[in-house]
Design an enzyme around this catalytic site. Structure first.
Site, PDB file in Angstrom:
ATOM      1  N   HIS A 204      30.906 -66.920 -29.007  1.00 48.59           N
ATOM      2  CA  HIS A 204      30.511 -68.226 -28.483  1.00 48.59           C
ATOM      3  C   HIS A 204      30.027 -68.128 -27.039  1.00 48.59           C
ATOM      4  O   HIS A 204      29.228 -68.942 -26.595  1.00 48.59           O
ATOM      5  CB  HIS A 204      31.652 -69.244 -28.630  1.00 48.59           C
ATOM      6  CG  HIS A 204      31.758 -69.751 -30.045  1.00 48.59           C
ATOM      7  ND1 HIS A 204      31.001 -70.799 -30.515  1.00 48.59           N
ATOM      8  CD2 HIS A 204      32.499 -69.327 -31.096  1.00 48.59           C
ATOM      9  CE1 HIS A 204      31.283 -71.006 -31.795  1.00 48.59           C
ATOM     10  NE2 HIS A 204      32.181 -70.121 -32.175  1.00 48.59           N
ATOM     11  N   GLU A 338      26.219 -76.929 -36.217  1.00 41.87           N
ATOM     12  CA  GLU A 338      27.259 -76.475 -35.271  1.00 41.87           C
ATOM     13  C   GLU A 338      27.713 -77.635 -34.399  1.00 41.87           C
ATOM     14  O   GLU A 338      28.949 -77.855 -34.352  1.00 41.87           O
ATOM     15  CB  GLU A 338      26.731 -75.311 -34.418  1.00 41.87           C
ATOM     16  CG  GLU A 338      27.762 -74.802 -33.432  1.00 41.87           C
ATOM     17  CD  GLU A 338      27.208 -73.739 -32.485  1.00 41.87           C
ATOM     18  OE1 GLU A 338      26.050 -73.308 -32.642  1.00 41.87           O
ATOM     19  OE2 GLU A 338      27.941 -73.360 -31.575  1.00 41.87           O
TER      20      GLU A 338
END
Ligand code: CUO
Length: 674
Positions: A204, A338
């Site tokens: 991430h 997402e």
């Protein structure tokens, strides 16, 4: 703006936040993620800060210190991006680190580390300057080992001789968050693994939702990397006699899987939020961090996403339409689901399905903050994979992506084939048997916990590991010309948890990528060897546990102390699913494709962060493979009755081999004996 003149900064953080790592700047700026000690012209210790103009810090002070910071919270993401942007205004490295030193104790701790690491990743001159970074869990041991172990570490040193180099080793028990009478705890070795969580946090970090840093095929990578996590977890579940993960799609259904992390969020001893069995997610209205989302929002977003999938068309913010086709559809959907707000085609309309799932689940025990409880591990990418619900939530997200892939239909024989190339045989060393067992490795705690000057306090962690192995591929080339061949290697289970044979379709969904590499086949018959350590999926175990440097100090694998730390990449020690004591059968499926057609040339292959490309791509460059990620198993096969034989009929470039993974319940690798 205030100007700081050549001041000497001695970092003296009160012990109010556990991150004693910040007690000394070294872990961040010299010994740790900073420039190494003693290089001429670089930062000396104690740090001498050059005069830098301090910009207005208010955009980054919206996140208080002391609470977990997360890319899943809107406020946090915005502040994190703002801090990275501030750091990037300092073009000179000394100025940048001076700025970092000055803001370090003013901004949220986790966000600070994120921003420094993100800055290093995004600036080629920093990547090239041999910066060494700590593993994230050296900086935040409280995100990986329990409050009891941290308390014990502090207690132990009180009773020690006071020699700062005296070695103290704390064994971390694998049953620290639950007992095995909770069946889900059988998977704790996977969910709570240091390497697994470290990979996820770094993933991430290097695929941020930040318009200033757009990675190639970012949305598709979000889909594929998380899909592979679920496939891997399912293989581990079967290894432990547990059924496959059930997707969490009925949002009002009680969550049966409890999770009590035993981790603290700060030095006050406050725990991460806990979730007893049977809790439901609820609408939330949280003042800090300011998050207001309802289950209805989630369902609305999901309906619109599904609608886009089935129409094959998504609606952009400006009202125009974009086709979701075989080439870019999955990438558009990834950024939409997402979502990456910076890249979603229509963030208001398609919302924030996946991210807010993390947040709603993570706060289901106190959705309004009325009880002043912290969010649960699901709220933070550093801890989310510890919780069993992570896999259920991501399986649902994965189902949406596959709903789209279904609309594309099966691959044709033409797309699958490679005329003239025959994979004659594939085998794995030691008679197609891979052995797994336990490893014991250490994590240095002294950089992340205030241990009163003691430098050598280690946590000894027990983790899965496998004996290194090698593949041998035998390939025939009938084309009378050298051909560049890409080998895509997958492994998939054959039976479910009660011994029923899986259908080929199920096998394709459970296939985990083991390796992908290209070679030139320039003779009619060629034999190729490849070791498990070379896998394109993994990064070496030394990147997680530094003590392994000892083992490899004299080999070509040795990582220089000064090599930049790249944390994204599946951990080598988790490459092979655990298997079982009796030996669990898997199939290795290898497909050879034409690399001259698939290759996307990348500028440099030997730069620091060029490993682990399968799940992490290449930093600052394109994804090196033109095919859809996960090819050929990203698309549905014809139907549920299609077998491997149907799938490969008439094709010579696909081969399968049964392999057995045998788990030995013993320590195969022990740092103490290296
Ligand atoms: Cu990585 Cu849900 O995206 O955790």
């Amino acid at each position: 703006p205030k100007k700081y003149k050549n001041e000497e900064v001695y970092i003296d953080v009160p012990d109010k936040y556990l991150q004693g790592g910040f007690k000394d700047l070294k872990p961040i700026l010299t010994g740790g993620i900073g420039l190494r000690d003693g290089r001429p012209g670089k930062v000396p210790s104690p740090l001498s800060v050059r005069g830098v103009e301090l910009p207005d810090l208010s955009p980054v002070l919206t996140v208080p210190r002391g609470r977990p910071w997360s890319v899943f919270y809107d406020v946090d993401k915005k502040a994190g991006n703002a801090l990275v942007k501030m750091m990037n205004t300092f073009k000179n490295i000394d100025d940048l680190f001076s700025f970092a030193a000055l803001v370090r104790d003013r901004v949220n701790e986790e966000m600070f580390v994120y921003a420094v690491m993100a800055t290093v990743f995004r600036r080629p001159e920093l990547q090239a300057s041999a910066i060494k970074m700590n593993n994230i869990f050296e900086l935040f041991p409280d995100r990986i080992i329990g409050s009891d172990a941290i308390a014990k570490a502090k207690e132990t040193i009180k009773q020690s001789t006071g020699d700062e180099d005296e070695e103290t080793v704390l064994e971390i028990n694998q049953e620290f968050s639950a007992l095995d009478k909770n069946p889900e705890n059988r998977l704790a070795y996977f969910r709570e693994d240091l390497g697994v969580n470290s990979h996820h946090w770094h993933w991430h970090l290097v695929f941020p939702d930040d318009e200033e840093f757009k990675r190639d095929r970012r949305g598709e990578m979000f889909f594929y990397m998380h899909h592979q996590i679920i496939a891997r977890y399912d293989c581990e579940r079967l290894s432990n006699g547990l059924p496959l993960v059930r997707s969490f799609h009925k949002l009002d259904e009680p969550i049966e899987e409890a999770y009590f992390s035993k981790l603290t969020t700060d030095n006050s001893g406050k725990l991460w939020g806990v979730r007893p069995a049977g809790m439901k997610i609820q609408d939330m209205e949280l003042p800090e961090p300011n998050e207001n989302y309802r289950i209805m929002d989630m369902e609305g977003w999901r309906d619109r996403i599904r609608d886009a999938i089935h129409r094959g068309i998504a609606r952009r913010t400006d009202g125009t339409e974009v086709r979701l086709d075989a080439k870019t559809g999955i990438d558009i959907l990834g950024d939409m689901i997402e979502p990456a707000l910076s890249f979603s085609v229509n963030p208001r309309f398609y919302g924030q399905l996946h991210n807010k799932g993390h947040v709603l689940i993570g706060h289901c025990h106190d959705p309004t903050g009325a009880n002043k409880e912290n969010g649960g591990p699901m709220t933070d990418s550093m801890t989310a994979m510890r919780d069993p619900i992570f896999y259920r939530w991501h399986k649902h997200i994965d189902e949406l992506f596959y709903e789209f892939k279904e609309t594309l239909g099966a691959y044709t024989k033409d797309e699958l084939g490679f005329r003239g190339i025959t994979v004659m045989d594939v085998s794995v060393s030691n008679g197609n048997r891979i052995t797994t067992g336990w490893g014991k490795s250490r994590l240095n705690l002294a950089q992340g916990i205030d241990l009163q000057g003691r430098r050598n306090v280690q946590a000894e962690l027990t983790h899965l590991i496998h004996e290194p192995f090698a593949y041998r591929f035998t390939v025939r080339n009938d084309t009378r010309a050298p051909r560049r061949v890409c080998f895509r290697v997958f492994m998939t289970p054959i039976y479910d948890e009660v011994g029923r044979k899986l259908t080929f379709r199920q096998q394709t969904l459970l296939a985990v990528e083991m390796d992908k590499f290209a070679v030139t086949v320039n003779a009619p018959m060629v034999q190729l060897d490849r070791t498990s350590r070379e896998s394109s999926v993994t990064i070496p175990i030394e990147r997680f546990f530094r003590v392994y440097e000892r083992r490899t100090a004299n080999t070509s694998d040795a990582l220089s102390n000064y090599e930049m730390f790249c944390g994204c990449g599946w951990p080598e020690h988790m490459l092979v699913p655990k298997g079982s004591a009796e030996g669990m059968q898997f199939e290795l499926i290898v497909i050879a494709t034409d690399w001259s057609k698939d290759e996307v040339p990348v500028k440099t292959t030997n730069k620091p962060c060029s490993r682990g490309t399968s799940y992490c791509g290449v930093l600052d460059d394109k994804y090196p493979d033109k095919r859809p990620m996960g090819f050929p198993f990203d698309r549905p096969i014809e139907d549920a009755t299609t077998t491997y034989e149907d799938f490969t009929e008439g094709l010579t470039n696909i081969f399968k081999r049964e392999v057995v993974v045998q788990f030995k319940d013993e320590v195969l690798l022990n740092i103490n004996r290296l």
